[in-house]
Design a protein around this motif. Structure first.
Motif, PDB file in Angstrom:
ATOM      1  N   SER A  30     -40.864 -28.046 -32.028  1.00  0.00           N
ATOM      2  CA  SER A  30     -40.577 -27.185 -30.874  1.00  0.00           C
ATOM      3  C   SER A  30     -39.606 -26.094 -31.324  1.00  0.00           C
ATOM      4  O   SER A  30     -39.095 -26.126 -32.443  1.00  0.00           O
ATOM      5  CB  SER A  30     -39.964 -28.004 -29.729  1.00  0.00           C
ATOM      6  OG  SER A  30     -38.748 -28.606 -30.158  1.00  0.00           O
ATOM      7  N   ALA A  31     -39.361 -25.149 -30.432  1.00  0.00           N
ATOM      8  CA  ALA A  31     -38.465 -24.025 -30.741  1.00  0.00           C
ATOM      9  C   ALA A  31     -38.867 -23.346 -32.047  1.00  0.00           C
ATOM     10  O   ALA A  31     -38.027 -22.989 -32.866  1.00  0.00           O
ATOM     11  CB  ALA A  31     -37.005 -24.495 -30.800  1.00  0.00           C
ATOM     12  N   VAL A  32     -40.175 -23.197 -32.247  1.00  0.00           N
ATOM     13  CA  VAL A  32     -40.685 -22.566 -33.462  1.00  0.00           C
ATOM     14  C   VAL A  32     -40.560 -21.052 -33.294  1.00  0.00           C
ATOM     15  O   VAL A  32     -41.189 -20.469 -32.413  1.00  0.00           O
ATOM     16  CB  VAL A  32     -42.157 -22.942 -33.730  1.00  0.00           C
ATOM     17  CG1 VAL A  32     -42.592 -22.423 -35.091  1.00  0.00           C
ATOM     18  CG2 VAL A  32     -42.335 -24.451 -33.647  1.00  0.00           C
ATOM     19  N   SER A  33     -39.751 -20.433 -34.117  1.00  0.00           N
ATOM     20  CA  SER A  33     -39.499 -18.999 -33.947  1.00  0.00           C
ATOM     21  C   SER A  33     -39.228 -18.338 -35.301  1.00  0.00           C
ATOM     22  O   SER A  33     -38.981 -19.014 -36.300  1.00  0.00           O
ATOM     23  CB  SER A  33     -38.310 -18.777 -33.015  1.00  0.00           C
ATOM     24  OG  SER A  33     -37.122 -19.310 -33.587  1.00  0.00           O
ATOM     25  N   PHE A  34     -39.263 -17.012 -35.290  1.00  0.00           N
ATOM     26  CA  PHE A  34     -38.916 -16.259 -36.492  1.00  0.00           C
ATOM     27  C   PHE A  34     -38.390 -14.891 -36.068  1.00  0.00           C
ATOM     28  O   PHE A  34     -38.684 -14.399 -34.978  1.00  0.00           O
ATOM     29  CB  PHE A  34     -40.127 -16.104 -37.427  1.00  0.00           C
ATOM     30  CG  PHE A  34     -41.236 -15.256 -36.869  1.00  0.00           C
ATOM     31  CD1 PHE A  34     -41.291 -13.888 -37.127  1.00  0.00           C
ATOM     32  CD2 PHE A  34     -42.239 -15.820 -36.089  1.00  0.00           C
ATOM     33  CE1 PHE A  34     -42.304 -13.109 -36.612  1.00  0.00           C
ATOM     34  CE2 PHE A  34     -43.255 -15.041 -35.570  1.00  0.00           C
ATOM     35  CZ  PHE A  34     -43.295 -13.676 -35.836  1.00  0.00           C
ATOM     36  N   HIS A  35     -37.602 -14.295 -36.936  1.00  0.00           N
ATOM     37  CA  HIS A  35     -37.123 -12.933 -36.708  1.00  0.00           C
ATOM     38  C   HIS A  35     -36.931 -12.249 -38.055  1.00  0.00           C
ATOM     39  O   HIS A  35     -36.771 -12.911 -39.084  1.00  0.00           O
ATOM     40  CB  HIS A  35     -35.806 -12.931 -35.916  1.00  0.00           C
ATOM     41  CG  HIS A  35     -34.671 -13.595 -36.629  1.00  0.00           C
ATOM     42  ND1 HIS A  35     -34.386 -14.939 -36.495  1.00  0.00           N
ATOM     43  CD2 HIS A  35     -33.734 -13.111 -37.499  1.00  0.00           C
ATOM     44  CE1 HIS A  35     -33.350 -15.257 -37.235  1.00  0.00           C
ATOM     45  NE2 HIS A  35     -32.927 -14.157 -37.857  1.00  0.00           N
ATOM     46  N   GLY A  82     -53.486 -36.841 -33.640  1.00  0.00           N
ATOM     47  CA  GLY A  82     -54.023 -35.774 -32.817  1.00  0.00           C
ATOM     48  C   GLY A  82     -53.330 -34.469 -33.150  1.00  0.00           C
ATOM     49  O   GLY A  82     -52.419 -34.430 -33.988  1.00  0.00           O
ATOM     50  N   ARG A  83     -53.744 -33.394 -32.489  1.00  0.00           N
ATOM     51  CA  ARG A  83     -53.167 -32.073 -32.732  1.00  0.00           C
ATOM     52  C   ARG A  83     -52.637 -31.478 -31.438  1.00  0.00           C
ATOM     53  O   ARG A  83     -53.159 -31.759 -30.353  1.00  0.00           O
ATOM     54  CB  ARG A  83     -54.207 -31.135 -33.351  1.00  0.00           C
ATOM     55  CG  ARG A  83     -54.605 -31.505 -34.775  1.00  0.00           C
ATOM     56  CD  ARG A  83     -55.535 -30.451 -35.372  1.00  0.00           C
ATOM     57  NE  ARG A  83     -55.781 -30.693 -36.796  1.00  0.00           N
ATOM     58  CZ  ARG A  83     -56.798 -31.392 -37.263  1.00  0.00           C
ATOM     59  NH1 ARG A  83     -57.666 -31.929 -36.418  1.00  0.00           N
ATOM     60  NH2 ARG A  83     -56.956 -31.566 -38.566  1.00  0.00           N
ATOM     61  N   ILE A 138     -48.219 -24.410 -36.674  1.00  0.00           N
ATOM     62  CA  ILE A 138     -47.312 -25.551 -36.513  1.00  0.00           C
ATOM     63  C   ILE A 138     -47.472 -26.162 -35.120  1.00  0.00           C
ATOM     64  O   ILE A 138     -47.515 -27.390 -34.962  1.00  0.00           O
ATOM     65  CB  ILE A 138     -45.844 -25.112 -36.748  1.00  0.00           C
ATOM     66  CG1 ILE A 138     -45.601 -24.882 -38.237  1.00  0.00           C
ATOM     67  CG2 ILE A 138     -44.874 -26.161 -36.203  1.00  0.00           C
ATOM     68  CD1 ILE A 138     -44.215 -24.364 -38.563  1.00  0.00           C
ATOM     69  N   LEU A 139     -47.583 -25.322 -34.115  1.00  0.00           N
ATOM     70  CA  LEU A 139     -47.664 -25.810 -32.740  1.00  0.00           C
ATOM     71  C   LEU A 139     -49.018 -26.430 -32.404  1.00  0.00           C
ATOM     72  O   LEU A 139     -49.089 -27.333 -31.553  1.00  0.00           O
ATOM     73  CB  LEU A 139     -47.381 -24.661 -31.763  1.00  0.00           C
ATOM     74  CG  LEU A 139     -45.944 -24.141 -31.733  1.00  0.00           C
ATOM     75  CD1 LEU A 139     -45.854 -22.874 -30.881  1.00  0.00           C
ATOM     76  CD2 LEU A 139     -44.993 -25.197 -31.187  1.00  0.00           C
TER      77      LEU A 139
END
Length: 303
Positions: free
Chosen positions: A186-191, A174-175, A34-35
């Motif tokens: 942004s704030a891409v996270s997982f738990h 663009g990438r 994703i980032l």
């Protein structure tokens, strides 16, 4: 691996997704994709018009302002640009750019052009300054490519008496791996997913009496909370009875959090260029294509 959007989401540009039958490595691969690999539109080139202009009353305005052109260009690059991935191609893939030097690239198939021309207050105006905002950019093309209303208040610079600003801004695909302006989220996270377990009703009353919006009624007949948003709310509330609060001894682990094997809660915010669902789907497709290509290369090597 299975995915499911959690009930009640997305909320605006933020989303939470439950990923099951997977492990941390796969979830992290999606996070990184994703980032770095999901494309989006962003302003990559700006042409400033220099000189003087004159209004209908004969007053002159000069192309100077409070910020250097480089700073304005940087701010323009971070404005979320509406992105339609099925309607545009990367500049290097545009047939119209074939055989041209990079500074000559540009066609309707690979870029969006925005124009801004705005003057500061006139000498007769009581206002001393005028703020230039993202909403002052006008797209030279379809209206659906206009800067979204939710982003039009983003400030760019300030103009004083006798000043004006005019430029053309060019947005391309663009990438994020090439520049942060092309990162769609942004704030891409997982738990790892958790469930709350009520171990001792009497001692848990210490937490419930704090009036933090959680109660014994939140637990099911089996003494568990499985709703993901409610578990998160319970976890935040439990900070008030954790070590260092003076209540932890009496609370004595009356409520515990149990991890669910092979299930993860994935969340992120988009900048509004793409919907959260589109960002996640694009990441999964990019990751899938990468593994297919890797398998093909391995088959070739091992043949």
């Amino acid at each position: 691996m299975k995915t499911q959007i959690i009930d009640g989401w997305p909320k605006g540009n933020r989303i939470k997704i439950l990923i099951t039958d997977t492990d941390a490595a796969q979830a992290n691969a999606i996070r990184r994709t994703i980032l770095t690999d999901v494309p989006k539109m962003a302003i990559s080139k700006v042409r400033f018009e220099l000189g003087q202009t004159q209004d209908q009353k004969g007053e002159y305005f000069e192309s100077v302002n409070a910020l250097p052109d480089e700073v304005i260009a940087h701010r323009l690059a971070m404005i979320p640009i509406p992105t339609y991935l099925d309607e545009f191609v990367f500049p290097e893939d545009d047939p119209a750019n074939e055989g041209l030097s990079e500074d000559q690239w540009g066609s309707p198939a690979s870029q969006i052009i925005y124009h801004c021309s705005i003057r500061g207050p006139s000498s007769e105006n009581k206002e001393e300054t005028k703020t230039v905002r993202a909403g002052d950019l006008n797209v030279l093309g379809e209206t659906k490519l206009q800067i979204a209303e939710s982003h039009q208040a983003i400030p760019l610079t300030i103009l004083l008496h006798g000043q004006y600003l005019e430029f053309y801004a060019y947005a391309t695909l663009g990438r994020g791996r090439d520049h942060a302006k092309w990162a769609p989220a942004s704030a891409v996270s997982f738990h790892q997913r958790e469930v709350a377990v009520l171990n001792n009703k009497k001692k848990a009353k210490i937490l419930f009496d704090l009036d933090l919006g959680v109660s014994q009624a939140d637990f099911g007949k089996d003494g568990r909370i499985e709703n993901i948003d409610m578990v998160e709310k319970m976890r935040k509330a439990m900070a008030q009875v954790s070590q260092g609060t003076g209540r932890d001894a009496d609370f004595d682990n009356a409520i515990s959090m149990e991890k669910v094997d092979r299930e993860f809660v994935f969340s992120f915010d988009t900048d509004g260029s793409l919907s959260p669902e589109a960002v996640f789907n694009q990441a999964c497709e990019a990751l899938s294509s990468r593994f297919v290509l890797l398998n093909e290369e391995l088959d070739t090597v091992l043949a």
